[in-house]
Design a protein around this motif. Structure first.
Motif, PDB file in Angstrom:
ATOM      1  N   ASN A 205      75.548   5.608   8.236  1.00 27.68           N
ATOM      2  CA  ASN A 205      75.784   6.326   9.482  1.00 27.68           C
ATOM      3  C   ASN A 205      74.451   6.480  10.197  1.00 27.68           C
ATOM      4  OD1 ASN A 205      78.581   6.796   8.859  1.00 27.68           O
ATOM      5  ND2 ASN A 205      77.894   8.343   7.405  1.00 27.68           N
ATOM      6  N   TRP A 206      74.445   6.210  11.498  1.00 32.78           N
ATOM      7  CA  TRP A 206      73.224   6.259  12.312  1.00 32.78           C
ATOM      8  C   TRP A 206      73.328   7.484  13.218  1.00 32.78           C
ATOM      9  CZ3 TRP A 206      69.486   2.032  12.599  1.00 32.78           C
ATOM     10  CH2 TRP A 206      69.714   1.060  11.611  1.00 32.78           C
TER      11      TRP A 206
ATOM     12  N   ALA B 296      68.168   8.803  12.454  1.00 31.79           N
ATOM     13  CA  ALA B 296      68.218   8.962  11.007  1.00 31.79           C
ATOM     14  C   ALA B 296      69.396   8.165  10.465  1.00 31.79           C
ATOM     15  CB  ALA B 296      68.366  10.439  10.635  1.00 31.79           C
ATOM     16  N   THR B 297      69.211   7.496   9.334  1.00 35.14           N
ATOM     17  CA  THR B 297      70.316   6.808   8.676  1.00 35.14           C
ATOM     18  C   THR B 297      70.675   7.574   7.414  1.00 35.14           C
ATOM     19  OG1 THR B 297      68.842   5.334   7.411  1.00 35.14           O
ATOM     20  CG2 THR B 297      69.607   4.572   9.558  1.00 35.14           C
ATOM     21  N   SER B 298      71.978   7.600   7.109  1.00 33.42           N
ATOM     22  CA  SER B 298      72.435   8.430   5.998  1.00 33.42           C
ATOM     23  C   SER B 298      73.789   7.971   5.502  1.00 33.42           C
ATOM     24  CB  SER B 298      72.529   9.896   6.444  1.00 33.42           C
ATOM     25  OG  SER B 298      73.008  10.728   5.410  1.00 33.42           O
ATOM     26  N   SER B 299      74.070   8.243   4.224  1.00 32.65           N
ATOM     27  CA  SER B 299      75.422   8.050   3.699  1.00 32.65           C
ATOM     28  C   SER B 299      76.285   9.279   3.973  1.00 32.65           C
ATOM     29  CB  SER B 299      75.371   7.776   2.190  1.00 32.65           C
ATOM     30  OG  SER B 299      74.787   8.872   1.506  1.00 32.65           O
ATOM     31  N   GLU B 300      75.640  10.381   4.386  1.00 32.29           N
ATOM     32  CA  GLU B 300      76.364  11.607   4.726  1.00 32.29           C
ATOM     33  C   GLU B 300      76.812  11.554   6.188  1.00 32.29           C
ATOM     34  OE1 GLU B 300      74.191  15.131   3.757  1.00 32.29           O
ATOM     35  OE2 GLU B 300      73.597  14.397   1.789  1.00 32.29           O
TER      36      GLU B 300
ATOM     37  N   LEU C  23      73.855  21.876  14.157  1.00 32.36           N
ATOM     38  CA  LEU C  23      72.450  22.217  13.935  1.00 32.36           C
ATOM     39  C   LEU C  23      72.181  22.021  12.457  1.00 32.36           C
ATOM     40  CD1 LEU C  23      69.787  23.365  15.078  1.00 32.36           C
ATOM     41  CD2 LEU C  23      70.642  25.648  14.471  1.00 32.36           C
ATOM     42  N   VAL C  24      71.247  21.130  12.123  1.00 38.37           N
ATOM     43  CA  VAL C  24      71.068  20.725  10.726  1.00 38.37           C
ATOM     44  C   VAL C  24      69.600  20.780  10.320  1.00 38.37           C
ATOM     45  CG1 VAL C  24      73.070  19.178  10.799  1.00 38.37           C
ATOM     46  CG2 VAL C  24      70.794  18.286  11.323  1.00 38.37           C
ATOM     47  N   VAL C  25      69.396  20.854   9.018  1.00 41.56           N
ATOM     48  CA  VAL C  25      68.098  20.572   8.433  1.00 41.56           C
ATOM     49  C   VAL C  25      68.202  19.183   7.825  1.00 41.56           C
ATOM     50  CG1 VAL C  25      66.427  21.187   6.654  1.00 41.56           C
ATOM     51  CG2 VAL C  25      67.533  22.979   7.992  1.00 41.56           C
ATOM     52  N   ALA C  26      67.437  18.255   8.372  1.00 43.87           N
ATOM     53  CA  ALA C  26      67.479  16.857   7.933  1.00 43.87           C
ATOM     54  C   ALA C  26      66.246  16.560   7.091  1.00 43.87           C
ATOM     55  CB  ALA C  26      67.525  15.923   9.138  1.00 43.87           C
ATOM     56  N   SER C  27      66.457  15.927   5.956  1.00 43.91           N
ATOM     57  CA  SER C  27      65.360  15.541   5.068  1.00 43.91           C
ATOM     58  C   SER C  27      65.516  14.080   4.708  1.00 43.91           C
ATOM     59  CB  SER C  27      65.368  16.386   3.791  1.00 43.91           C
ATOM     60  OG  SER C  27      65.247  17.762   4.082  1.00 43.91           O
ATOM     61  N   GLY C  28      64.445  13.311   4.869  1.00 45.38           N
ATOM     62  CA  GLY C  28      64.508  11.887   4.565  1.00 45.38           C
ATOM     63  C   GLY C  28      63.130  11.292   4.436  1.00 45.38           C
ATOM     64  N   VAL C  29      63.094   9.974   4.284  1.00 44.99           N
ATOM     65  CA  VAL C  29      61.841   9.238   4.133  1.00 44.99           C
ATOM     66  C   VAL C  29      61.529   8.554   5.457  1.00 44.99           C
ATOM     67  CG1 VAL C  29      60.623   7.422   2.895  1.00 44.99           C
ATOM     68  CG2 VAL C  29      62.251   8.882   1.682  1.00 44.99           C
TER      69      VAL C  29
ATOM     70  N   THR D  95      69.378  13.323   4.070  1.00 47.38           N
ATOM     71  CA  THR D  95      70.369  14.300   3.624  1.00 47.38           C
ATOM     72  C   THR D  95      70.347  15.478   4.588  1.00 47.38           C
ATOM     73  OG1 THR D  95      68.783  15.389   2.153  1.00 47.38           O
ATOM     74  CG2 THR D  95      70.136  13.628   1.212  1.00 47.38           C
ATOM     75  N   PHE D  96      71.462  16.199   4.655  1.00 44.86           N
ATOM     76  CA  PHE D  96      71.588  17.305   5.605  1.00 44.86           C
ATOM     77  C   PHE D  96      72.012  18.574   4.879  1.00 44.86           C
ATOM     78  CE2 PHE D  96      72.398  13.373   7.874  1.00 44.86           C
ATOM     79  CZ  PHE D  96      71.550  13.495   8.971  1.00 44.86           C
ATOM     80  N   SER D  97      71.487  19.705   5.348  1.00 43.29           N
ATOM     81  CA  SER D  97      71.851  21.008   4.779  1.00 43.29           C
ATOM     82  C   SER D  97      71.859  22.049   5.883  1.00 43.29           C
ATOM     83  CB  SER D  97      70.870  21.408   3.677  1.00 43.29           C
ATOM     84  OG  SER D  97      69.555  21.504   4.188  1.00 43.29           O
ATOM     85  N   GLN D  98      72.356  23.222   5.542  1.00 45.48           N
ATOM     86  CA  GLN D  98      72.416  24.349   6.484  1.00 45.48           C
ATOM     87  C   GLN D  98      73.081  23.963   7.787  1.00 45.48           C
ATOM     88  OE1 GLN D  98      68.673  26.413   6.898  1.00 45.48           O
ATOM     89  NE2 GLN D  98      68.146  26.147   4.748  1.00 45.48           N
ATOM     90  N   HIS D  99      74.265  23.377   7.688  1.00 44.53           N
ATOM     91  CA  HIS D  99      74.997  22.960   8.887  1.00 44.53           C
ATOM     92  C   HIS D  99      75.505  24.206   9.623  1.00 44.53           C
ATOM     93  CE1 HIS D  99      76.084  18.777   7.081  1.00 44.53           C
ATOM     94  NE2 HIS D  99      74.835  19.122   6.883  1.00 44.53           N
TER      95      HIS D  99
END
Length: 227
Positions: free
Chosen positions: A163-164, A181-185, A192-198, A219-223
């Motif tokens: 997912n882009w 950001a690219t993600s499997s999530e 409103l997200v906290v995004a963490s990636g490389v 990855t995403f948290s605190q949606h």
């Protein structure tokens, strides 16, 4: 049997014809006819006979897949893989849409009207980055894990097995105020997200299309869904 990574083989790239394909969880294993090698990529819709281009491969020797109960003498885990002449066109259209230049809507785009956050509207993480920080310091931050708080502006689903997601946080100056950001999530426009990636630089997806900066394996948290 234990697997070992060959640090010298970190630039595996090329193009080959799929001779064998195995889907395992979120990965697709492909044996390429010309090179006689196996590669593993994020889930990729492909079939025997397809041409596949790949890049950013790190070789693992004597890799044992517990799911398959099979040991691969050599396999390249690659950062990017796509079917030649197919997925590249889709993701280029997706990126153009994300930047507001595309007029054609993709069937798998979650598209709603999301207003870009105003400067100062989104508080940055205490120990994180902003989009302005990331774009200004992309060379220093290359291949490092970064986190940021941002709003989801657009989502393009299931392109090249990922997912882009376009993010904005109210920092930076157009056009340098967005981060893909690219993600499997999967998240939704307006979240409103906290995004963490490389952080990756100079991503080449083929056919002359490159991206200066991209957040991968996100990855995403605190949606918090916008009202």
């Amino acid at each position: 049997m234990h697997s070992t990574i060959n640090a010298a083989e970190t630039a595996g790239s090329g193009t080959g014809t799929v001779a064998e394909i195995i889907d395992v969880g979120n990965y697709t294993y492909l044996r390429l006819e010309e090179q006689g090698i196996w590669i593993a990529a994020s889930r990729l819709p492909a079939a025997v006979g397809d041409k596949v281009k790949f890049s950013g491969g790190a070789e693992m020797r004597n890799f044992h897949s517990r799911t398959l109960d099979r040991t691969f003498e050599s396999i390249f885990f690659v950062q990017m893989a796509h079917r030649v002449g197919q997925d590249v066109d889709n993701i280029h259209r997706a990126a153009k849409e994300a930047e507001g230049h595309g007029s054609e809507k993709m069937a798998l785009t979650k598209s709603v009207s999301v207003q870009a956050p105003a400067p100062g509207e989104i508080s940055p993480l205490a120990d994180g980055k902003t989009i302005a920080d990331i774009l200004e310091r992309s060379v220093q931050l290359k291949d490092q894990s970064v986190s940021l708080r941002a709003r989801v502006i657009k989502v393009n689903q299931n392109i090249m097995g990922k997912n882009w997601i376009t993010l904005q946080d109210g920092t930076g100056t157009k056009p340098n105020n967005k981060l893909i950001a690219t993600s499997s999530e999967l998240v939704s426009p307006g979240d409103l997200v906290v995004a963490s990636g490389v952080l990756r630089n100079d991503i080449d997806i083929g056919s002359g299309y490159t991206y200066k900066v991209m957040l991968e394996n996100t990855t995403f948290s605190q949606h918090n869904v916008a009202p």
